[in-house]
Structure formats: structure tokens, C-alpha cells
Design an enzyme around this catalytic site. Structure first.
Site, mmCIF file in Angstrom:
data_model
loop_
_atom_site.group_PDB
_atom_site.id
_atom_site.type_symbol
_atom_site.label_atom_id
_atom_site.label_comp_id
_atom_site.label_asym_id
_atom_site.label_seq_id
_atom_site.Cartn_x
_atom_site.Cartn_y
_atom_site.Cartn_z
ATOM 1 N N SER A 75 0.812 -1.218 0.000
ATOM 2 C CA SER A 75 0.000 0.000 0.000
ATOM 3 C C SER A 75 0.845 1.266 0.000
ATOM 4 O O SER A 75 0.510 2.245 -0.676
ATOM 5 C CB SER A 75 -0.945 0.004 1.205
ATOM 6 O OG SER A 75 -1.884 -1.040 1.090
ATOM 7 N N ASP A 167 2.952 -10.846 5.912
ATOM 8 C CA ASP A 167 3.539 -10.703 4.581
ATOM 9 C C ASP A 167 4.324 -11.951 4.196
ATOM 10 O O ASP A 167 4.964 -11.988 3.141
ATOM 11 C CB ASP A 167 4.460 -9.478 4.536
ATOM 12 C CG ASP A 167 3.696 -8.188 4.809
ATOM 13 O OD1 ASP A 167 2.560 -8.067 4.313
ATOM 14 O OD2 ASP A 167 4.227 -7.321 5.518
ATOM 15 N N ARG A 198 4.125 -9.174 15.366
ATOM 16 C CA ARG A 198 3.899 -7.831 14.818
ATOM 17 C C ARG A 198 2.546 -7.248 15.217
ATOM 18 O O ARG A 198 2.369 -6.031 15.243
ATOM 19 C CB ARG A 198 4.040 -7.842 13.295
ATOM 20 C CG ARG A 198 3.066 -8.759 12.584
ATOM 21 C CD ARG A 198 3.234 -8.724 11.080
ATOM 22 N NE ARG A 198 2.682 -7.504 10.505
ATOM 23 C CZ ARG A 198 2.842 -7.132 9.236
ATOM 24 N NH1 ARG A 198 3.541 -7.894 8.412
ATOM 25 N NH2 ARG A 198 2.312 -6.016 8.779
ATOM 26 N N ARG A 269 9.634 0.959 6.401
ATOM 27 C CA ARG A 269 8.304 1.538 6.178
ATOM 28 C C ARG A 269 7.817 2.173 7.478
ATOM 29 O O ARG A 269 7.831 1.529 8.528
ATOM 30 C CB ARG A 269 7.338 0.458 5.692
ATOM 31 C CG ARG A 269 5.913 0.953 5.543
ATOM 32 C CD ARG A 269 5.086 -0.002 4.723
ATOM 33 N NE ARG A 269 3.664 0.140 5.009
ATOM 34 C CZ ARG A 269 2.699 -0.449 4.329
ATOM 35 N NH1 ARG A 269 3.020 -1.221 3.307
ATOM 36 N NH2 ARG A 269 1.439 -0.294 4.654
ATOM 37 N N ASP A 409 -7.881 -5.657 1.271
ATOM 38 C CA ASP A 409 -6.535 -5.876 1.798
ATOM 39 C C ASP A 409 -6.564 -6.318 3.252
ATOM 40 O O ASP A 409 -5.962 -7.329 3.620
ATOM 41 C CB ASP A 409 -5.707 -4.606 1.660
ATOM 42 C CG ASP A 409 -4.244 -4.835 2.011
ATOM 43 O OD1 ASP A 409 -3.693 -5.865 1.567
ATOM 44 O OD2 ASP A 409 -3.659 -4.009 2.716
ATOM 45 N N HIS A 413 -5.758 -10.140 4.487
ATOM 46 C CA HIS A 413 -4.612 -10.477 5.336
ATOM 47 C C HIS A 413 -4.955 -11.502 6.412
ATOM 48 O O HIS A 413 -4.060 -12.126 6.973
ATOM 49 C CB HIS A 413 -4.063 -9.223 6.008
ATOM 50 C CG HIS A 413 -3.116 -8.446 5.154
ATOM 51 N ND1 HIS A 413 -2.007 -9.011 4.569
ATOM 52 C CD2 HIS A 413 -3.101 -7.129 4.798
ATOM 53 C CE1 HIS A 413 -1.353 -8.077 3.891
ATOM 54 N NE2 HIS A 413 -2.001 -6.938 3.999
ATOM 55 N N HIS A 451 -2.438 -2.861 -5.188
ATOM 56 C CA HIS A 451 -1.734 -4.148 -5.243
ATOM 57 C C HIS A 451 -2.769 -5.251 -5.099
ATOM 58 O O HIS A 451 -3.930 -4.996 -4.785
ATOM 59 C CB HIS A 451 -0.684 -4.264 -4.125
ATOM 60 C CG HIS A 451 -1.269 -4.108 -2.744
ATOM 61 N ND1 HIS A 451 -1.969 -5.109 -2.114
ATOM 62 C CD2 HIS A 451 -1.275 -3.055 -1.888
ATOM 63 C CE1 HIS A 451 -2.368 -4.689 -0.929
ATOM 64 N NE2 HIS A 451 -1.972 -3.430 -0.775
ATOM 65 N N HIS A 468 0.430 -10.170 0.256
ATOM 66 C CA HIS A 468 0.033 -9.579 -1.020
ATOM 67 C C HIS A 468 0.425 -10.517 -2.157
ATOM 68 O O HIS A 468 0.977 -11.596 -1.930
ATOM 69 C CB HIS A 468 0.707 -8.217 -1.207
ATOM 70 C CG HIS A 468 0.305 -7.208 -0.180
ATOM 71 N ND1 HIS A 468 1.001 -6.041 0.037
ATOM 72 C CD2 HIS A 468 -0.734 -7.192 0.701
ATOM 73 C CE1 HIS A 468 0.415 -5.351 1.004
ATOM 74 N NE2 HIS A 468 -0.633 -6.027 1.419
#
Length: 540
Positions: A75, A167, A198, A269, A409, A413, A451, A468
Site C-alpha cells: 500500500s 507478509d 507484529r 516503512r 486488503d 490479510h 496491489h 500480497h
């Protein structure tokens, strides 16, 4: 001042009809039905638009967005590329080149930190997302830092692992921990001090109790060390159906952040690193009560937010002439809206890392639901977002409108197919309402994605796919009656083999504004058959 400032461009009056960009976050294109939430969802609106109006598939990953070939888009990169109208070398590539060329010792801020650590005889703490997902970080950068610490003769190094599982596959942490352990053994420096999923330490939704839990694990002098190996902790968690993303924070060595220590966060990021770094660095902080506030030097790989009291290893490169800037400098008003999860993307990232709105740029945040995971609320806040944006469009105040739908998205996930289907169907209903609002005002709309994600819900091993994809994304163009393309005939087409960088030049063409030389993307519009909005209304 930009070369395309209002001083040297003929100003265009605010039109009564807008140009709208609708970003369906994570809505990728994949022909196969199997494990494809988009294909299995009931999407009459998007199906109708795809067949009735000009459309194409565009690239949203790898070199087309400034990433290595084969690297999935994300993103941040997607919105940066869309807003800039050019392919920008991303931080993943920039930092990887430094690491591969063994140039970390030449980074000034790292040099200064190494000297400070040795002078104070403190511990160097390193934290970041430990995977090869390449979205927020890359494990090669951590391995490079371990080697760098050895070369700098730093004696005490504590590694605080953040596990991924979002991810990357949900149970893939052991692979990365083994790489870290092998690197520690090879260079004879460092130890794994703590592990944290995370979900806790990388929250970006202002759910501060998650951040607090991670903060305490890093800083509490009375924190309890658990006598368990990283591998055994993973096995214990997996047996309890706790995957990498959600691993409870634990301390497996006596090392914690204390006065005279230093910390490097190697996430590149910003959005999911901000909250924990704010908690660790800011003197004025009231999001939760901090029992222990260690006085540590902090170095982040990139700039997470302006004015944070930290040093930056790889400062941002100056970028100019993003689409929002051009719109503003020509005296036009614009409207940006998203729910919490994607709000930074339609503002900060879309503007090239600029926090402050441009003159005439109105922003509206819709709070995301406060749930543990979004498969519990797949509709998210899409309906409220749609109502708010539709009302803004109908005011006739805004020439340019950007809206992001987070559902494909964020629910994608989770790996929950049934929930992802509900998310897709929600967005389908909502995009129809946005199209109708735009049509009522005679405006034009581009519908696309940043994406892929929800079009692939299981990996080749049959396990849920939570990452993704590298698939292309759809783009649909609907021209409004009052927003005709200047100097075009009755038939135009959309280019093929295009990318996200081509969207901003297209939007500027629709706005009848000049395309700056910095935008290397090319307008998508060629000759297509123009149609109005009447075919959409009947389906909404």
C-alpha cells in the site's frame, strides 16, 4: 517553489464536477476461481463496470513500483507511485544495495552510533520485522547489521525479533530465526533477547494497549526472563494455534532497554513503526503510562515521522510535483478520505511523505472498527466512508477526490475466505454508490487498486495466504458528461502494459492540468468508446 506553481500556469476555475480516484486496496486480478475471494464473491457492480466501460490491467509490483523484480507491491509503495506519477526507487532497493555492497560502515549515523556505544559501554539493541516479506523490512538488513556490529567491534548486541506471518506464511518464523542464529554464530556477536508478534508492536490503528504490551517487554527492569529457546517457543505457540503475527511478547535473555543503551529499528516503512518509536522516544507522551522510560539513543532506518527525536540512517530524498501539489497550485480543491487503516496512504504516502495538507486539500478520517482482526468485521467502515465521500462529491466543492476502500486488503490479510468474500461484496456495493454520486455531478472516475491480495487466499501448500500478490490490478475509466477529455474525439482506448505510475498523468489530463516533467508516467487514455453512467445506476 515548484516549476508548476500558480504563478506560471493559467488557473482553471473550480469545476462543478469532480475527477474521482477510487482505490480498492488489495483488489488484484486473477483468472482462476479457486481460492479467489473476488471471483467467488457476488460483484454485480464491478462486473457491470468492467464490461460496460473502458478498462485495462496494470502492473503494481516489482520494477513497476521501484521494487526488485518479483517483489509484491504494497500500500505504501502503491500510493507513493500513484501520487507521484513516476517509478521511485524504494527504500528496500536503496538499503539492500548498501548492505550488499558492504557499505553500512560508510553510513554516517551508524558510524556515530557505533562510536557512542563503545564510549558508553552500553548495549546495542536491534529490532525490526524479521522476514523476507520486503514490505516493512527485510531480514537481509538485520543480517547486515549483525555483520556491521562485528566489524565495528561492538561487544554487546541484543536482538529483539518481531515475527511476521502476515507478509509471509503464518508459520514461517523458524526459518528466519535460524538465519539470525547462524549469523550470530558466524560473526560471534549478539544474542536473541526477545520475541514479539507484529500484531502487538506494529499496530498503526492507535490501539495503544497493544503497543504498551510490546513496550513493557522491551523496557521493564522487572520483566521476567523465560527459560525457553526461540524454536521451542514457536512450537509451543503453534500448538496453541498462535501463529507468527500474534506471538505473545516474551523476553528470553536478561537484556532490556536501559540508560546508556542504543536502539536501531531497521524497519524502512514508517506507518507500523511509529507508535512503538513514539513510546520509546518522546518525552511528552500520554497514550499510556510508562513505568520505565530508558534514556537511549534511537536510530531508525528511515524517517517515520517529522520531528521525532531520533536519528535517521537513510533520510528521505526530496521529491517534488506530486499530483496533489499540482492540483493545489492551480487553485483547485481536493478531498482525501479513508478509514484509519489506510488514512496515511491517501495523505502522507500519496503526497510523497509530506504530513501537512496542501492548500485546498481537505482530509476526512473514518475510524476503523476496533476489533482484534478484521475478519470479525469484514464490512469495516466502508458504508460510513461511502456516505461521507458521496456527500463531499455532491457538494460540488472539489475538483479532485481520492477514496480508499481498505476491506479487500485488511480482510484478505486474515486468510479467512468467507470473510474476504463479505469484504469484497461490501466494497462492490459501495463503489456503485461512489460511481453514482460522481455521475450525478457529471464527473469522471478511475477505479483501480494499489496491489493484489484478496484474489489469492491460499498458498500452494494449502495454508491460508495472508500476504500480497504480484498480480496485476484492474483499472476502469468512466467519463462524465461534464468532465470530457480535452481535445479527444468520440472514441478512445486505454493503454495496455501500463503501471501505477501512469495514473497521475491520466488524472491530470482529465483535470486539464499540465503534466510536470518529473512525472515519467504516461496517460492511459487513448481512443475508446465513451459511455455515460446510465448503465450503472440500474444496478445500484
Amino acid at each position: 517553489m515548484s516549476k508548476f506553481s500558480s504563478k506560471n500556469i493559467n488557473k482553471t476555475k473550480v469545476p462543478e464536477s469532480p475527477v474521482v480516484l477510487a482505490i480498492l486496496d488489495g483488489w488484484g486480478h486473477r483468472e482462476e476461481n479457486l481460492d479467489n475471494a473476488i471471483k467467488n464473491a457476488n460483484t454485480p457492480i464491478m462486473d457491470s463496470l468492467w464490461h460496460a466501460y473502458p478498462h485495462t490491467l496494470i502492473n503494481a509490483s516489482g520494477a513497476d513500483v521501484g521494487l526488485p523484480n518479483g517483489q509484491m507491491g504494497n500500500s505504501e509503495v502503491g500510493h507513493l507511485t500513484i501520487g507521484s506519477g513516476r517509478i521511485i526507487q524504494q527504500e528496500l532497493v536503496r538499503i539492500t544495495n548498501v548492505v550488499k555492497n558492504n557499505q553500512l560502515t560508510q553510513v554516517n549515523e551508524l558510524k556515530e552510533m557505533a562510536n557512542s556505544i563503545k564510549k558508553k559501554k552500553g548495549t546495542l539493541h536491534i529490532t525490526g520485522l524479521c522476514s523476507d516479506g520486503g514490505v516493512h523490512s527485510h531480514i537481509d538488513h538485520l543480517l547486515g547489521l549483525i555483520k556491521w556490529a562485528s566489524e565495528e567491534h561492538i561487544e554487546k548486541v541484543a536482538i529483539h525479533i518481531i515475527t511476521d506471518g502476515r507478509d509471509t506464511p503464518a508459520k514461517s518464523a523458524y526459518k528466519y530465526i535460524r538465519q539470525i542464529e547462524d549469523c550470530i554464530k558466524k560473526f560471534k556477536v549478539g544474542e536473541i533477547a526477545s520475541i514479539c508478534g507484529r500484531y502487538w508492536i506494529m499496530d498503526r490503528n492507535l490501539i495503544w494497549e497493544r503497543t504498551e504490551k510490546a513496550f513493557v517487554n522491551l523496557t521493564d527492569p522487572n520483566g521476567k526472563k523465560i527459560d525457553i529457546s526461540p524454536a521451542d517457543y514457536l512450537n509451543k505457540s503453534y500448538n496453541a494455534n498462535i501463529t507468527d503475527e500474534f506471538l505473545e511478547p516474551i523476553r528470553i535473555s536478561k537484556d532490556f532497554l536501559k540508560d546508556e543503551d542504543s536502539l536501531i529499528c531497521f524497519n524502512f516503512r514508517p506507518d507500523r513503526a511509529r507508535q512503538i518509536i513514539k513510546a520509546l522516544s518522546e518525552k511528552e507522551f500520554d497514550n499510556f503510562k510508562r513505568k520505565s522510560i530508558p534514556d537511549v539513543d534511537i536510530l531508525t532506518f528511515t524517517q517515520y515521522e517529522a520531528n521525532l527525536p531520533v536519528k535517521i540512517a537513510f533520510p528521505p530524498e526530496s521529491l517534488n510535483n506530486f499530483i496533489g501539489q499540482i492540483v493545489s497550485e492551480n487553485g483547485l480543491k481536493q478531498y482525501r478520505t479513508a478509514e484509519t487503516e489506510k488514512y496515511p496512504h491517501v495523505t502522507y504516502f500519496f503526497n510523497g511523505g509530506v504530513e501537512v495538507p496542501s492548500p485546498g486539500e481537505q482530509r476526512h478520517l473514518i475510524p476503523s472498527p476496533r476489533v482484534a482482526t478484521y475478519d470479525m468485521a469484514p464490512e469495516m467502515s466502508a458504508e460510513e466512508l461511502t456516505i461521507s465521500c458521496s456527500n463531499a462529491i455532491k457538494t460540488g466543492q472539489y475538483s479532485f477526490v481520492v477514496i480508499n476502500f481498505a476491506n479487500p486488503d485488511m480482510v484478505g490479510h486474515t486468510g479467512n475466505m468467507a470473510a474476504a468474500i463479505k469484504a469484497i461484496e461490501t466494497v462492490d456495493r459501495c463503489i456503485g454508490k461512489i460511481v453514482n454520486a460522481t455521475g450525478e455531478m457529471g464527473g469522471s472516475i478511475l477505479i483501480t487498486a494499489d496491489h493484489g491480495n484478496a484474489e489469492l487466499m491460499k498458498g500452494p501448500d494449502g495454508e491460508p495466504w495472508t500476504a500480497h500478490t504480484i498480480n496485476k490490478v484492474p483499472l476502469i475509466f468512466i467519463e462524465g458528461e461534464k468532465r470530457k477529455i480535452p481535445n479527444m474525439g468520440n472514441e478512445i482506448y486505454l493503454r495496455e502494459n501500463a503501471g501505477l505510475a501512469d495514473i497521475a498523468p491520466t488524472l491530470l489530463q482529465l483535470l486539464n492540468l499540465p503534466i510536470p516533467k518529473e512525472m515519467t508516467g504516461k496517460s492511459l487514455i487513448k481512443e475508446i468508446e465513451l459511455k455515460g453512467f446510465n448503465k450503472v445506476v440500474q444496478h445500484v
